[in-house]
Design an enzyme around this catalytic site. Structure first.
Site, PDB file in Angstrom:
ATOM      1  N   ASN A  17     -20.585  -7.365  -2.300  1.00  0.00           N
ATOM      2  CA  ASN A  17     -20.858  -7.105  -3.715  1.00  0.00           C
ATOM      3  C   ASN A  17     -21.600  -8.275  -4.347  1.00  0.00           C
ATOM      4  O   ASN A  17     -21.407  -9.432  -3.961  1.00  0.00           O
ATOM      5  CB  ASN A  17     -19.549  -6.854  -4.467  1.00  0.00           C
ATOM      6  CG  ASN A  17     -18.792  -5.674  -3.890  1.00  0.00           C
ATOM      7  OD1 ASN A  17     -19.384  -4.820  -3.223  1.00  0.00           O
ATOM      8  ND2 ASN A  17     -17.492  -5.643  -4.088  1.00  0.00           N
ATOM      9  N   ARG A  69     -27.688  -3.768 -14.505  1.00  0.00           N
ATOM     10  CA  ARG A  69     -26.443  -4.109 -13.801  1.00  0.00           C
ATOM     11  C   ARG A  69     -25.919  -5.469 -14.259  1.00  0.00           C
ATOM     12  O   ARG A  69     -24.708  -5.691 -14.357  1.00  0.00           O
ATOM     13  CB  ARG A  69     -26.674  -4.070 -12.284  1.00  0.00           C
ATOM     14  CG  ARG A  69     -26.911  -2.647 -11.780  1.00  0.00           C
ATOM     15  CD  ARG A  69     -27.353  -2.617 -10.336  1.00  0.00           C
ATOM     16  NE  ARG A  69     -26.297  -3.030  -9.419  1.00  0.00           N
ATOM     17  CZ  ARG A  69     -26.537  -3.307  -8.135  1.00  0.00           C
ATOM     18  NH1 ARG A  69     -27.774  -3.253  -7.651  1.00  0.00           N
ATOM     19  NH2 ARG A  69     -25.542  -3.652  -7.333  1.00  0.00           N
ATOM     20  N   ALA A  78      -8.249   1.288  -4.687  1.00  0.00           N
ATOM     21  CA  ALA A  78      -8.049  -0.117  -4.268  1.00  0.00           C
ATOM     22  C   ALA A  78      -7.012  -0.819  -5.147  1.00  0.00           C
ATOM     23  O   ALA A  78      -6.205  -1.618  -4.655  1.00  0.00           O
ATOM     24  CB  ALA A  78      -9.381  -0.859  -4.318  1.00  0.00           C
ATOM     25  N   CYS A 130     -41.760 -21.315  -5.451  1.00  0.00           N
ATOM     26  CA  CYS A 130     -41.344 -22.697  -5.092  1.00  0.00           C
ATOM     27  C   CYS A 130     -39.980 -22.745  -4.422  1.00  0.00           C
ATOM     28  O   CYS A 130     -39.519 -23.808  -4.001  1.00  0.00           O
ATOM     29  CB  CYS A 130     -41.338 -23.578  -6.361  1.00  0.00           C
ATOM     30  SG  CYS A 130     -39.997 -23.174  -7.499  1.00  0.00           S
ATOM     31  N   HIS A 147     -24.564 -10.591   0.392  1.00  0.00           N
ATOM     32  CA  HIS A 147     -25.735  -9.871  -0.121  1.00  0.00           C
ATOM     33  C   HIS A 147     -26.268 -10.507  -1.406  1.00  0.00           C
ATOM     34  O   HIS A 147     -27.023  -9.878  -2.141  1.00  0.00           O
ATOM     35  CB  HIS A 147     -25.385  -8.396  -0.388  1.00  0.00           C
ATOM     36  CG  HIS A 147     -25.185  -7.616   0.871  1.00  0.00           C
ATOM     37  ND1 HIS A 147     -24.609  -6.366   0.881  1.00  0.00           N
ATOM     38  CD2 HIS A 147     -25.456  -7.901   2.169  1.00  0.00           C
ATOM     39  CE1 HIS A 147     -24.550  -5.920   2.132  1.00  0.00           C
ATOM     40  NE2 HIS A 147     -25.046  -6.830   2.930  1.00  0.00           N
ATOM     41  N   CYS A 198     -41.098 -19.370 -13.949  1.00  0.00           N
ATOM     42  CA  CYS A 198     -40.120 -20.174 -13.194  1.00  0.00           C
ATOM     43  C   CYS A 198     -39.879 -21.499 -13.916  1.00  0.00           C
ATOM     44  O   CYS A 198     -40.832 -22.147 -14.359  1.00  0.00           O
ATOM     45  CB  CYS A 198     -40.662 -20.457 -11.787  1.00  0.00           C
ATOM     46  SG  CYS A 198     -39.680 -21.681 -10.872  1.00  0.00           S
TER      47      CYS A 198
HETATM   48  C1  BV8 Z   1     -30.564  -6.860   7.964  1.00  0.00           C
HETATM   49  C2  BV8 Z   1     -28.503  -5.302  -2.361  1.00  0.00           C
HETATM   50  C3  BV8 Z   1     -31.480  -8.169   9.779  1.00  0.00           C
HETATM   51  C4  BV8 Z   1     -27.902  -5.912  -3.523  1.00  0.00           C
HETATM   52  C5  BV8 Z   1     -27.709  -4.133  -0.445  1.00  0.00           C
HETATM   53  C6  BV8 Z   1     -28.130  -2.423  12.488  1.00  0.00           C
HETATM   54  C7  BV8 Z   1     -28.020  -3.818  12.530  1.00  0.00           C
HETATM   55  C8  BV8 Z   1     -28.629  -4.596  11.547  1.00  0.00           C
HETATM   56  C9  BV8 Z   1     -29.355  -3.979  10.508  1.00  0.00           C
HETATM   57  C10 BV8 Z   1     -29.468  -2.607  10.478  1.00  0.00           C
HETATM   58  C11 BV8 Z   1     -28.855  -1.824  11.438  1.00  0.00           C
HETATM   59  N1  BV8 Z   1     -29.125  -0.523  11.142  1.00  0.00           N
HETATM   60  C12 BV8 Z   1     -29.853  -0.447  10.013  1.00  0.00           C
HETATM   61  C13 BV8 Z   1     -30.110  -1.691   9.590  1.00  0.00           C
HETATM   62  C14 BV8 Z   1     -30.923  -2.047   8.394  1.00  0.00           C
HETATM   63  C15 BV8 Z   1     -30.152  -2.072   7.075  1.00  0.00           C
HETATM   64  C16 BV8 Z   1     -29.096  -0.985   6.963  1.00  0.00           C
HETATM   65  O1  BV8 Z   1     -27.921  -1.214   7.221  1.00  0.00           O
HETATM   66  N2  BV8 Z   1     -29.515   0.194   6.531  1.00  0.00           N
HETATM   67  C17 BV8 Z   1     -28.546   1.266   6.299  1.00  0.00           C
HETATM   68  C18 BV8 Z   1     -28.923   2.039   5.061  1.00  0.00           C
HETATM   69  C19 BV8 Z   1     -28.530   2.140   7.548  1.00  0.00           C
HETATM   70  N3  BV8 Z   1     -29.535  -3.352   6.879  1.00  0.00           N
HETATM   71  C20 BV8 Z   1     -30.275  -4.359   6.330  1.00  0.00           C
HETATM   72  O2  BV8 Z   1     -31.445  -4.248   6.052  1.00  0.00           O
HETATM   73  C21 BV8 Z   1     -29.571  -5.684   6.112  1.00  0.00           C
HETATM   74  N4  BV8 Z   1     -30.353  -6.768   6.661  1.00  0.00           N
HETATM   75  O3  BV8 Z   1     -30.202  -6.021   8.740  1.00  0.00           O
HETATM   76  O4  BV8 Z   1     -31.249  -8.011   8.375  1.00  0.00           O
HETATM   77  C22 BV8 Z   1     -30.232  -8.546  10.523  1.00  0.00           C
HETATM   78  C23 BV8 Z   1     -29.928  -7.933  11.743  1.00  0.00           C
HETATM   79  C24 BV8 Z   1     -28.777  -8.282  12.425  1.00  0.00           C
HETATM   80  C25 BV8 Z   1     -27.918  -9.237  11.906  1.00  0.00           C
HETATM   81  C26 BV8 Z   1     -28.230  -9.831  10.708  1.00  0.00           C
HETATM   82  C27 BV8 Z   1     -29.374  -9.468   9.992  1.00  0.00           C
HETATM   83  C28 BV8 Z   1     -29.427  -5.965   4.617  1.00  0.00           C
HETATM   84  C29 BV8 Z   1     -28.412  -5.044   4.008  1.00  0.00           C
HETATM   85  C30 BV8 Z   1     -28.146  -5.439   2.537  1.00  0.00           C
HETATM   86  C31 BV8 Z   1     -28.912  -4.536   1.630  1.00  0.00           C
HETATM   87  N5  BV8 Z   1     -28.575  -4.795   0.240  1.00  0.00           N
HETATM   88  N6  BV8 Z   1     -27.574  -4.376  -1.720  1.00  0.00           N
HETATM   89  C32 BV8 Z   1     -27.506  -4.828  -4.472  1.00  0.00           C
HETATM   90  O5  BV8 Z   1     -28.417  -4.287  -5.138  1.00  0.00           O
HETATM   91  O6  BV8 Z   1     -26.297  -4.570  -4.571  1.00  0.00           O
HETATM   92  S1  BV8 Z   1     -26.769  -2.958   0.289  1.00  0.00           S
HETATM   93  C33 BV8 Z   1     -25.634  -2.214  -0.728  1.00  0.00           C
HETATM   94  O7  BV8 Z   1     -24.775  -1.498   0.148  1.00  0.00           O
HETATM   95  C34 BV8 Z   1     -24.718  -3.130  -1.469  1.00  0.00           C
HETATM   96  O8  BV8 Z   1     -24.838  -4.482  -1.095  1.00  0.00           O
HETATM   97  C35 BV8 Z   1     -23.339  -2.617  -1.040  1.00  0.00           C
HETATM   98  O9  BV8 Z   1     -22.376  -3.570  -1.177  1.00  0.00           O
HETATM   99  C36 BV8 Z   1     -23.643  -2.289   0.342  1.00  0.00           C
HETATM  100  C37 BV8 Z   1     -22.651  -1.527   1.140  1.00  0.00           C
HETATM  101  O10 BV8 Z   1     -22.263  -0.424   0.396  1.00  0.00           O
HETATM  102  P1  BV8 Z   1     -20.715  -0.310   0.024  1.00  0.00           P
HETATM  103  O11 BV8 Z   1     -20.302  -1.584  -0.585  1.00  0.00           O
HETATM  104  O12 BV8 Z   1     -19.969   0.144   1.227  1.00  0.00           O
HETATM  105  O13 BV8 Z   1     -20.761   0.797  -1.097  1.00  0.00           O
HETATM  106  P2  BV8 Z   1     -20.789   2.381  -0.890  1.00  0.00           P
HETATM  107  O14 BV8 Z   1     -21.059   3.001  -2.204  1.00  0.00           O
HETATM  108  O15 BV8 Z   1     -21.655   2.717   0.272  1.00  0.00           O
HETATM  109  O16 BV8 Z   1     -19.276   2.734  -0.463  1.00  0.00           O
HETATM  110  C38 BV8 Z   1     -18.225   2.537  -1.391  1.00  0.00           C
HETATM  111  C39 BV8 Z   1     -16.923   2.819  -0.654  1.00  0.00           C
HETATM  112  O17 BV8 Z   1     -15.854   2.549  -1.546  1.00  0.00           O
HETATM  113  C40 BV8 Z   1     -16.790   4.257  -0.227  1.00  0.00           C
HETATM  114  O18 BV8 Z   1     -16.253   4.311   1.096  1.00  0.00           O
HETATM  115  C41 BV8 Z   1     -15.769   4.845  -1.213  1.00  0.00           C
HETATM  116  O19 BV8 Z   1     -14.948   5.835  -0.604  1.00  0.00           O
HETATM  117  C42 BV8 Z   1     -14.958   3.645  -1.546  1.00  0.00           C
HETATM  118  N7  BV8 Z   1     -14.362   3.690  -2.895  1.00  0.00           N
HETATM  119  C43 BV8 Z   1     -14.865   4.246  -4.030  1.00  0.00           C
HETATM  120  N8  BV8 Z   1     -13.996   4.072  -5.040  1.00  0.00           N
HETATM  121  C44 BV8 Z   1     -12.938   3.372  -4.556  1.00  0.00           C
HETATM  122  C45 BV8 Z   1     -13.171   3.123  -3.185  1.00  0.00           C
HETATM  123  N9  BV8 Z   1     -12.288   2.466  -2.398  1.00  0.00           N
HETATM  124  C46 BV8 Z   1     -11.142   2.029  -2.985  1.00  0.00           C
HETATM  125  N10 BV8 Z   1     -10.860   2.222  -4.297  1.00  0.00           N
HETATM  126  C47 BV8 Z   1     -11.716   2.887  -5.104  1.00  0.00           C
HETATM  127  N11 BV8 Z   1     -11.416   3.076  -6.404  1.00  0.00           N
END
Ligand code: BV8
Length: 253
Positions: A108, A72, A236, A136, A125, A152
């Site tokens: 992103n 990536r 978008a 460290c 993120h 490191c």
């Molecule tokens: C956390 C890493 C504690 C880097 C990513 C409730 C509350 C809190 C947490 C949770 C909860 N329920 C579940 C959880 C846990 C978990 C979670 O959400 N799990 C999911 C699967 C259910 N969350 C976590 O673990 C988070 N940490 O909760 O800590 C906490 C608690 C409370 C408050 C604070 C902290 C950490 C989450 C981050 C994980 N890391 N990525 C990397 O490798 O990139 S997540 C990953 O998904 C990316 O970061 C990405 O950005 C993110 C979201 O995805 P989207 O960006 O929406 O992408 P996606 O493909 O899903 O959708 C694309 C959209 O674009 C679609 O709708 C599509 O239609 C549209 N699209 C496509 N083409 C176009 C378009 N739109 C316009 N134009 C186009 N051309």
């Protein structure tokens, strides 16, 4: 999403926004070739997120995780911002010119908002072009490949460097500041995100409870589309650019 803090102040013919917060997801970079996660040919159809986007996956097989992020990071070198990134950078300029302040929060890890000129930017993120050391704690810019044996630069330990990105189960960056800004929201716009990942997906509720008007700009209705009062759907590069033009025309009316 865009949060227009408080209400709009109509001065003599000009409109002053106290402050704006924008959040974007992978959809805003889709037309720049960065790939999304949950679309039909998305990243999570080729990799299991448990293997490449969790601390447990990294501990189990660091080589796989390094390969995932190295690929990536390489793709990022040729990626260019699209009209949506440029429109959001333009909006930041217009609002700043009116004495307002615009914070861009992105899920992103690419650097396309920076390349388009957005300055007040928060990567909740983390960032693909940064690494950090689990031994460290040092963190810094990194545009090349990373391997398990890479040492490191500060403590010299091999195998302790990892991508500076927020994996599932880890606390996203800047949460206190984001919640603070959401609580004073006037307008909330969600751009290019599926609304599947928390806590970002919960921001529309926070903003709505603060009395904000809520809009979704996405290719299609997201998982939490019902939480928005208004939606504009399409690529978008078209929908965001047109929405920013409409908003700027209103601001300048
Ligand atoms: C956390 C890493 C504690 C880097 C990513 C409730 C509350 C809190 C947490 C949770 C909860 N329920 C579940 C959880 C846990 C978990 C979670 O959400 N799990 C999911 C699967 C259910 N969350 C976590 O673990 C988070 N940490 O909760 O800590 C906490 C608690 C409370 C408050 C604070 C902290 C950490 C989450 C981050 C994980 N890391 N990525 C990397 O490798 O990139 S997540 C990953 O998904 C990316 O970061 C990405 O950005 C993110 C979201 O995805 P989207 O960006 O929406 O992408 P996606 O493909 O899903 O959708 C694309 C959209 O674009 C679609 O709708 C599509 O239609 C549209 N699209 C496509 N083409 C176009 C378009 N739109 C316009 N134009 C186009 N051309």
């Amino acid at each position: 999403m865009i949060c227009l803090i408080q209400r709009v102040f109509r001065g003599a013919g000009s409109v002053l926004y106290k402050s704006i917060v924008i959040l974007t997801g992978a959809g805003v970079s889709a037309e720049s070739g960065m790939g999304t996660f949950r679309d039909k040919d998305g990243i999570w159809t080729r990799y299991d997120l448990e293997d490449v986007a969790t601390p447990e996956g990294f501990a189990r097989n660091p080589g796989l995780v390094h390969d995932f992020y190295n690929a990536r990071r390489q793709a990022l070198r040729d990626a260019e911002p699209n009209a949506a990134h440029h429109a959001l950078a333009k909006l930041e300029q217009v609002v700043a010119g009116m004495g307002g302040e615009l914070l861009l929060v992105t899920q992103n890890i690419d650097n396309l908002h920076e390349k388009a000129g957005s300055q007040n930017l928060l990567h909740m993120h983390g960032e693909l072009a940064r690494v950090k050391c689990d031994a460290c704690g040092v963190a810094g810019a990194w545009t090349g490949d990373l391997f398990s044996q890479t040492e490191c630069w500060r403590c010299g330990q091999a195998g302790a460097l990892r991508p500076d990105v927020v994996w599932f189960g880890e606390m996203p960056y800047g949460m206190d500041g984001i919640y603070e800004r959401l609580s004073a929201c006037g307008l909330f716009v969600s751009i290019g995100t599926s609304g599947e990942v928390y806590p970002a997906a919960g921001f529309v509720m926070e903003a709505g409870m603060a009395g904000a008007h809520t809009i979704e700009l996405n290719l299609e209705p997201s998982a939490n589309a019902r939480g928005f009062r208004e939606g504009r759907y399409g690529p978008a590069s078209e929908v965001v650019a047109r929405w920013v033009d409409d908003l700027v025309a209103k601001l300048r009316a």
